[in-house]
Design a protein around this motif. Structure first.
Motif, short mmCIF file in Angstrom:
data_model
loop_
_atom_site.label_atom_id
_atom_site.label_comp_id
_atom_site.label_asym_id
_atom_site.label_seq_id
_atom_site.Cartn_x
_atom_site.Cartn_y
_atom_site.Cartn_z
N ILE A 1 -55.25 -22.89 -2.17
CA ILE A 1 -54.26 -21.81 -2.20
C ILE A 1 -54.97 -20.46 -2.29
CG2 ILE A 1 -52.35 -20.80 -3.51
CD1 ILE A 1 -51.61 -23.60 -4.41
N GLY A 2 -54.58 -19.55 -1.43
CA GLY A 2 -55.15 -18.21 -1.41
C GLY A 2 -56.36 -18.06 -0.52
N SER A 3 -56.90 -19.13 0.06
CA SER A 3 -58.08 -19.03 0.93
C SER A 3 -57.65 -18.74 2.36
CB SER A 3 -58.90 -20.32 0.87
OG SER A 3 -58.17 -21.39 1.41
N ALA B 1 -58.41 0.38 22.31
CA ALA B 1 -57.66 0.39 21.06
C ALA B 1 -57.17 -1.01 20.70
CB ALA B 1 -56.48 1.36 21.17
N THR B 2 -56.72 -1.76 21.71
CA THR B 2 -56.25 -3.14 21.45
C THR B 2 -57.39 -4.03 21.01
OG1 THR B 2 -54.56 -2.79 23.16
CG2 THR B 2 -54.96 -5.06 22.44
N ALA B 3 -58.55 -3.88 21.64
CA ALA B 3 -59.71 -4.68 21.23
C ALA B 3 -60.14 -4.34 19.80
CB ALA B 3 -60.87 -4.44 22.19
N ALA B 4 -60.06 -3.06 19.42
CA ALA B 4 -60.39 -2.67 18.04
C ALA B 4 -59.38 -3.26 17.05
CB ALA B 4 -60.42 -1.15 17.93
N PHE B 5 -58.10 -3.26 17.43
CA PHE B 5 -57.08 -3.87 16.58
C PHE B 5 -57.29 -5.37 16.44
CE2 PHE B 5 -52.30 -4.72 15.94
CZ PHE B 5 -52.42 -4.54 14.56
N TYR B 6 -57.71 -6.01 17.52
CA TYR B 6 -58.03 -7.43 17.50
C TYR B 6 -59.15 -7.71 16.48
CZ TYR B 6 -59.17 -12.06 19.44
OH TYR B 6 -59.39 -13.41 19.61
N GLY B 7 -60.21 -6.93 16.57
CA GLY B 7 -61.32 -7.12 15.63
C GLY B 7 -60.92 -6.84 14.19
N ALA B 8 -60.02 -5.86 13.98
CA ALA B 8 -59.58 -5.54 12.62
C ALA B 8 -58.79 -6.69 12.00
CB ALA B 8 -58.74 -4.26 12.64
N ILE B 9 -57.96 -7.35 12.79
CA ILE B 9 -57.19 -8.48 12.27
C ILE B 9 -58.12 -9.63 11.90
CG2 ILE B 9 -55.44 -10.21 12.85
CD1 ILE B 9 -54.16 -8.12 14.67
N VAL B 10 -59.09 -9.91 12.77
CA VAL B 10 -60.04 -10.99 12.47
C VAL B 10 -60.82 -10.67 11.20
CG1 VAL B 10 -62.06 -12.22 13.33
CG2 VAL B 10 -60.19 -11.68 14.89
N TRP B 11 -61.26 -9.45 11.06
CA TRP B 11 -62.02 -9.07 9.87
C TRP B 11 -61.17 -9.15 8.60
CZ3 TRP B 11 -66.72 -8.81 8.27
CH2 TRP B 11 -67.04 -8.07 7.13
N ALA B 12 -59.90 -8.77 8.71
CA ALA B 12 -59.02 -8.84 7.54
C ALA B 12 -58.80 -10.27 7.09
CB ALA B 12 -57.68 -8.17 7.86
N VAL B 13 -58.79 -11.21 8.02
CA VAL B 13 -58.64 -12.62 7.64
C VAL B 13 -59.95 -13.18 7.10
CG1 VAL B 13 -58.12 -14.93 8.53
CG2 VAL B 13 -56.75 -12.98 9.27
N VAL B 14 -61.06 -12.78 7.69
CA VAL B 14 -62.36 -13.31 7.26
C VAL B 14 -62.65 -12.90 5.82
CG1 VAL B 14 -64.85 -13.12 7.63
CG2 VAL B 14 -63.32 -13.49 9.57
N ILE B 15 -62.34 -11.67 5.42
CA ILE B 15 -62.65 -11.20 4.06
C ILE B 15 -61.54 -11.54 3.07
CG2 ILE B 15 -64.06 -9.33 4.98
CD1 ILE B 15 -61.78 -7.40 4.32
N THR B 16 -60.53 -12.29 3.52
CA THR B 16 -59.41 -12.71 2.66
C THR B 16 -58.75 -11.49 2.01
OG1 THR B 16 -60.77 -14.66 2.18
CG2 THR B 16 -58.71 -14.45 0.97
N SER B 17 -58.24 -10.63 2.83
CA SER B 17 -57.63 -9.39 2.39
C SER B 17 -56.14 -9.62 2.10
CB SER B 17 -57.83 -8.31 3.45
OG SER B 17 -57.14 -8.65 4.63
N TRP B 18 -55.40 -8.52 2.02
CA TRP B 18 -53.97 -8.57 1.75
C TRP B 18 -53.22 -9.33 2.84
CZ3 TRP B 18 -50.84 -6.59 5.52
CH2 TRP B 18 -51.45 -5.76 6.46
N LEU B 19 -53.77 -9.37 4.07
CA LEU B 19 -53.10 -10.09 5.14
C LEU B 19 -53.05 -11.59 4.86
CD1 LEU B 19 -51.74 -9.79 7.88
CD2 LEU B 19 -53.98 -9.96 8.97
N VAL B 20 -54.12 -12.13 4.27
CA VAL B 20 -54.13 -13.55 3.92
C VAL B 20 -53.14 -13.82 2.78
CG1 VAL B 20 -55.57 -15.45 3.08
CG2 VAL B 20 -56.50 -13.80 4.72
N GLU C 1 -58.88 -20.37 4.94
CA GLU C 1 -58.92 -21.64 5.67
C GLU C 1 -59.70 -21.53 6.98
OE1 GLU C 1 -57.68 -24.45 4.31
OE2 GLU C 1 -57.07 -23.26 2.57
N MET C 2 -60.73 -20.69 6.98
CA MET C 2 -61.53 -20.49 8.18
C MET C 2 -62.69 -21.48 8.21
SD MET C 2 -60.34 -17.78 9.99
CE MET C 2 -61.68 -16.92 10.76
N GLY C 3 -63.12 -21.85 9.42
CA GLY C 3 -64.28 -22.71 9.61
C GLY C 3 -64.09 -24.14 9.14
N LEU C 4 -62.86 -24.64 9.13
CA LEU C 4 -62.60 -25.99 8.65
C LEU C 4 -62.15 -26.93 9.77
CD1 LEU C 4 -60.74 -25.14 5.30
CD2 LEU C 4 -63.15 -25.72 5.64
N GLY C 5 -62.39 -26.55 11.01
CA GLY C 5 -62.08 -27.43 12.14
C GLY C 5 -60.68 -27.30 12.69
#
Length: 327
Positions: A148-150, A42-61, A152-156
């Motif tokens: 603003i609003g991005s 369950a923790t690993a699934a939650f980990y993946g969900a947070i990463v995915w939410a940031v990658v797609i620039t969702s409400w979390l970003v 900021e992934m993959g920028l070093g």
């Protein structure tokens, strides 16, 4: 009637500092139970969900940007000095020194290396997993944001997940993991969870991390602590290996100190038969004898050495002869 002396609080504290005669038998090693495996999944699934939410620039970003524009360090500037000190509880160097000192004393007192080895394995897992995620996703922090609003992934960058938060979960959570009683484990688990969340929020207050960084760092540290029982057999083998090397070194040192130093035996090899015949036929050189007739020691005339202070005695007779004149 004999009564036992009543121990004070200070006496009980000093009694706890004494070394136990042998390793306590009541300390149990956490097992990888079915309940824990479900929590890991369950923790690993939650980990993946947070990463995915940031990658797609969702409400979390979007929440990350709203908190950043709120600027907590300006809204509550009166607690800035406290937060500067509190965030040290998540730094690797100071926390590792404090926790290793405590676990080192426990290792000495309980005759076991498991506390120190468990801390080393957990910190190694933390460096590998969190470090790889940081440099793999390369997210920039709030102070270095470009658009603003991005996301900021993959920028070093190297702030996703939060290393302060994950380190606080592991270093303080290892105390709960190694607790000797269930009650102490529950209390220390709650304290470590609150402390690590406070460290994460302190980084958000200072503007060094996004809110999602803190959330992912807390989950990453929790995932390491839940998966740590999988490495207990490795820890047990390492402890047995270290103790075996110690016993060998002690036995070798004591044997070297007690064994007397003896010369190697001399092996006498007999001569071959032909060499014995040659040695028997070879004439030996005659011994050197002084010229002249050989006289007995009693017949020799005493001679006074040159330079001697003793006066000469011309009337002294040799030993063994009788004197004709008597006084």
């Amino acid at each position: 009637m004999r009564t036992e002396p009543k121990l004070t609080r200070l006496d009980r504290v000093f009694a706890r500092l004494d070394r136990e005669p042998e390793r306590p038998a009541h300390i149990d090693v956490p097992k990888m139970s079915r309940h824990r495996i479900v929590l890991v999944a369950a923790t690993a699934a939650f980990y993946g969900a947070i990463v995915w939410a940031v990658v797609i620039t969702s409400w979390l970003v979007r929440l990350d940007w709203q908190v950043m524009f709120f600027r907590p360090y300006q809204q509550w500037s009166e607690i800035h000095w406290f937060v500067d000190y509190y965030v040290v509880l998540g730094q690797r160097g100071p926390t590792a020194v404090m926790v290793s000192a405590w676990l080192g004393w426990r290792s000495w007192r309980q005759h076991t290396l498991r506390p120190l080895l468990a801390l080393g394995v957990s910190l190694l897992l933390l460096n590998i997993t969190v470090g790889a995620a940081k440099y793999g996703m390369g997210r920039l922090g709030p102070h270095y944001a470009t658009i603003i609003g991005s996301n900021e992934m993959g920028l070093g960058g190297d702030i996703f997940p939060s290393g302060h938060t994950a380190n606080a979960v592991v270093t303080w959570g290892i105390l709960a993991y190694l607790a000797s009683t269930p009650r102490a484990r529950r209390w220390l688990s709650a304290v470590s969870a609150v402390t690590s969340l406070g460290v994460g929020l302190a980084t958000v207050y200072l503007g060094t991390h996004w809110l999602s960084d803190v959330l992912l760092g807390w989950v990453a540290g929790l995932l390491i602590m839940l998966a740590l029982p999988w490495f207990e057999p490795l820890i047990a083998r390492a402890e047995a290996r270290i103790f075996d090397l110690r016993d060998r070194w002690r036995s070798r040192r004591s044997g070297t100190a007690s064994a007397p130093v003896s010369a190697p035996p001399v092996v006498v090899t007999p001569l071959p038969a032909d060499r014995e015949d040659v040695a028997a036929r070879t004439p030996r050189a005659p011994a050197y004898l002084a010229p002249g007739p050989h006289t007995a020691r009693s017949e020799r005339t005493p001679v006074t050495p040159a330079g001697s202070r003793r006066p000469p005695h011309p009337e002294r007779h040799p030993r063994g002869s009788t004197s004709s004149a008597h006084p």
